[in-house]
Design an enzyme around this catalytic site. Structure first.
Site, PDB file in Angstrom:
ATOM      1  N   ARG A 228       0.844  -1.192   0.000  1.00 32.61           N
ATOM      2  CA  ARG A 228       0.000   0.000   0.000  1.00 32.61           C
ATOM      3  C   ARG A 228       0.881   1.244   0.000  1.00 32.61           C
ATOM      4  O   ARG A 228       1.951   1.262   0.604  1.00 32.61           O
ATOM      5  CB  ARG A 228      -0.918   0.030   1.231  1.00 32.61           C
ATOM      6  CG  ARG A 228      -2.070  -0.967   1.190  1.00 32.61           C
ATOM      7  CD  ARG A 228      -3.094  -0.629   0.102  1.00 32.61           C
ATOM      8  NE  ARG A 228      -4.248  -1.520   0.124  1.00 32.61           N
ATOM      9  CZ  ARG A 228      -4.417  -2.580  -0.671  1.00 32.61           C
ATOM     10  NH1 ARG A 228      -3.495  -2.887  -1.565  1.00 32.61           N
ATOM     11  NH2 ARG A 228      -5.510  -3.311  -0.591  1.00 32.61           N
ATOM     12  N   HIS A 276      -0.979   0.024  -9.712  1.00 36.04           N
ATOM     13  CA  HIS A 276      -1.659  -0.901  -8.791  1.00 36.04           C
ATOM     14  C   HIS A 276      -2.165  -2.125  -9.575  1.00 36.04           C
ATOM     15  O   HIS A 276      -3.349  -2.484  -9.520  1.00 36.04           O
ATOM     16  CB  HIS A 276      -2.822  -0.199  -8.073  1.00 36.04           C
ATOM     17  CG  HIS A 276      -3.210  -0.884  -6.781  1.00 36.04           C
ATOM     18  ND1 HIS A 276      -3.528  -0.201  -5.641  1.00 36.04           N
ATOM     19  CD2 HIS A 276      -3.335  -2.202  -6.460  1.00 36.04           C
ATOM     20  CE1 HIS A 276      -3.844  -1.042  -4.664  1.00 36.04           C
ATOM     21  NE2 HIS A 276      -3.730  -2.276  -5.159  1.00 36.04           N
TER      22      HIS A 276
END
Ligand code: NAP
Ligand code: GLV
Length: 313
Positions: A228, A276
Site C-alpha cells: 500500500r 496498482h
C-alpha cells in the site's frame, strides 16, 4: 438465499452474471440506494455506509480484495459501515499469489542482472559490460509472510538468492530466514540488498518504509513496494535515491491513486511505476472462492480468511 452485491467499479454486471452462475439457488442483486430488503450475505468493494449499516442478520460480508484497509478505513470514518458481529472475509490468493510472484521475481532479477542499467547504456548507445552483483550477498527481504509474502519469498529463494522474511508472529518456511516482531526488525533489515513490502496497511505498519528503515539496508539497495502507498514515506524515498542509499525502486501502490500527473515520482528515472496492477482481483477465481465459502457457511462449516478487525488484517 439472498446476496447483496456492490462495487463502485464499472464491471458490476459481469460479477452478477458470474455469481448467479456459481450460486444458481441464490438470488443475487446489485445494491441500490434505499434497498433495505433482506440479505444473507454481502459481497462488496468499498461499500457506501447505507448499504450494510444495521444489517446485523448478515451471515458474512465478503471483501473483493486481499487488503481490507479500505473497508476498515470506511468503518473508522463512518462507524457502522460494517455491521457489528458479522464476519468480514477477505480474498485469499485467488490467483494473486502467482501474479505477485511474477511481478517480484521480474523486478528482483531485473535489478540483480542490471537490466535497468543496461537499458540506460542502450539509450546512450554504449557497449559496456557491468560487473555482476555477487549472488551470495544479493539478499532479499520480504516484509509480510502471509498468503502472498510466503509465496514470493519461496519463489525468490528458488533462484538461489538469500531470502529473509518478516512477520508479526513467528513463521517457519524452509530455505527462508524468518524474523518476527519489532525486536527482530533491525536484524531482518540489516544489509538487505532488496526490500519487498507485502504487509497489510494497519496502524502498526503505516509509514514503515521510512528513512530509518531504508538506512538499515545495504548502501545502494532496491525497494519494491506492492502493498500500500501509505507504507511509504515518499519524501524519505526521494532523499534516499538522491544520496545513493537506495539505487532504484519499483512502486505499484501510492498514497494518491491514480498517481497525480505532477507527482515527483513520475520525473525520477530510478523509480519504476505500475498502476496498482501487480496482483489484480481475478473475477473467475474470486467468484469460485466466495461461492465455496458461502456454501460452507450455509452448511455450518468454518471458513478461512476471516479478518481480525482489531488487528486490522
Ligand atoms: P496476509 O495473508 O494477511 O499476510 C499478512 C502478513 O503480514 C502476515 O505474515 C502478517 O504476520 C504480517 N504482518 C501484519 N502486520 C504486521 C506487523 N505489524 N508486523 C509484522 N508483520 C505483520 O496478507 P496477503 O494476502 O499476503 O496480502 C498482503 C497485502 O498485500 C494486502 O494486505 C494488500 O495490502 C497487498 N496487496 C496488494 C496487491 C496489489 O495489487 N498491489 C494485491 C493484493 C494484495 P502474521 O503471519 O504473523 O499474521
Ligand atoms: C489489492 O490491492 C488487494 O488488496 O486485493
Amino acid at each position: 438465499m439472498k446476496i447483496l452485491f456492490y462495487t463502485p467499479q464499472s464491471d458490476a454486471a459481469a460479477w452478477l452474471t458470474d455469481l448467479r452462475r456459481a450460486l444458481p439457488d441464490a438470488t443475487v442483486r446489485e445494491w441500490q440506494p434505499g434497498d433495505r430488503g433482506p440479505a444473507d450475505f454481502a459481497i462488496v468493494w468499498r461499500p457506501p455506509h447505507d448499504m450494510l449499516a444495521g444489517r446485523s442478520d448478515l451471515r458474512a460480508v465478503f471483501n473483493l480484495g486481499a487488503g481490507v484497509d479500505a473497508i476498515l478505513a470506511l468503518e473508522r470514518e463512518q462507524p457502522g459501515t460494517l455491521p457489528s458481529g458479522v464476519p468480514l472475509v477477505r480474498l485469499e490468493d485467488t490467483g494473486m499469489a502467482a501474479q505477485m510472484v511474477e511481478y517480484i521475481v521480474h523486478a528482483v532479477l531485473r535489478y540483480m542482472r542490471r537490466f535497468d542499467e543496461y537499458a540506460q547504456l542502450q539509450a546512450e548507445r554504449r557497449w559496456h559490460v557491468l560487473d555482476p552483483h555477487p549472488r551470495a550477498s544479493f539478499t532479499v527481504g520480504v516484509l509480510g509472510l502471509g498468503v502472498l509474502g510466503a509465496s514470493v519469498a519461496q519463489a525468490v529463494a528458488s533462484f538461489g538468492l538469500p531470502v529473509r522474511g518478516y512477520s508479526r508472529s513467528a513463521r517457519r518456511i524452509e530455505g527462508i530466514g524468518t524474523y518476527a516482531g519489532p525486536a527482530q526488525f533491525d536484524a531482518f533489515l540489516d544489509g538487505l540488498k532488496v526490500l519487498v513490502n507485502l504487509l497489510p496497511h494497519t496502524p502498526d505498519t503505516q509509514d514503515v518504509l521510512n528513512a530509518q528503515t531504508l538506512a538499515k539496508l545495504a548502501h545502494g539497495a532496491y525497494l519494491i513496494n506492492v502493498a500500500r502507498g501509505a507504507h511509504l514515506v515518499e519524501r524519505d524515498l526521494l532523499d534516499a535515491l538522491h544520496n545513493g542509499q537506495i539505487a532504484a525502486a519499483t512502486l505499484d501502490v501510492f498514497r494518491d491513486e491514480p498517481l497525480p500527473v505532477d507527482h515527483p515520482f513520475w520525473r525520477e528515472p530510478r523509480i519504476t511505476i505500475t498502476p496498482h496492477s501487480s496482483a489484480l482481483t481475478l473475477r473467475a477465481e474470486s467468484v469460485a472462492q466466495i461461492a465455496q465459502k458461502i456454501i460452507a457457511l450455509t452448511r455450518g462449516e468454518p471458513v478461512t480468511g476471516i479478518v481480525d478487525v482489531a488487528r486490522g488484517y
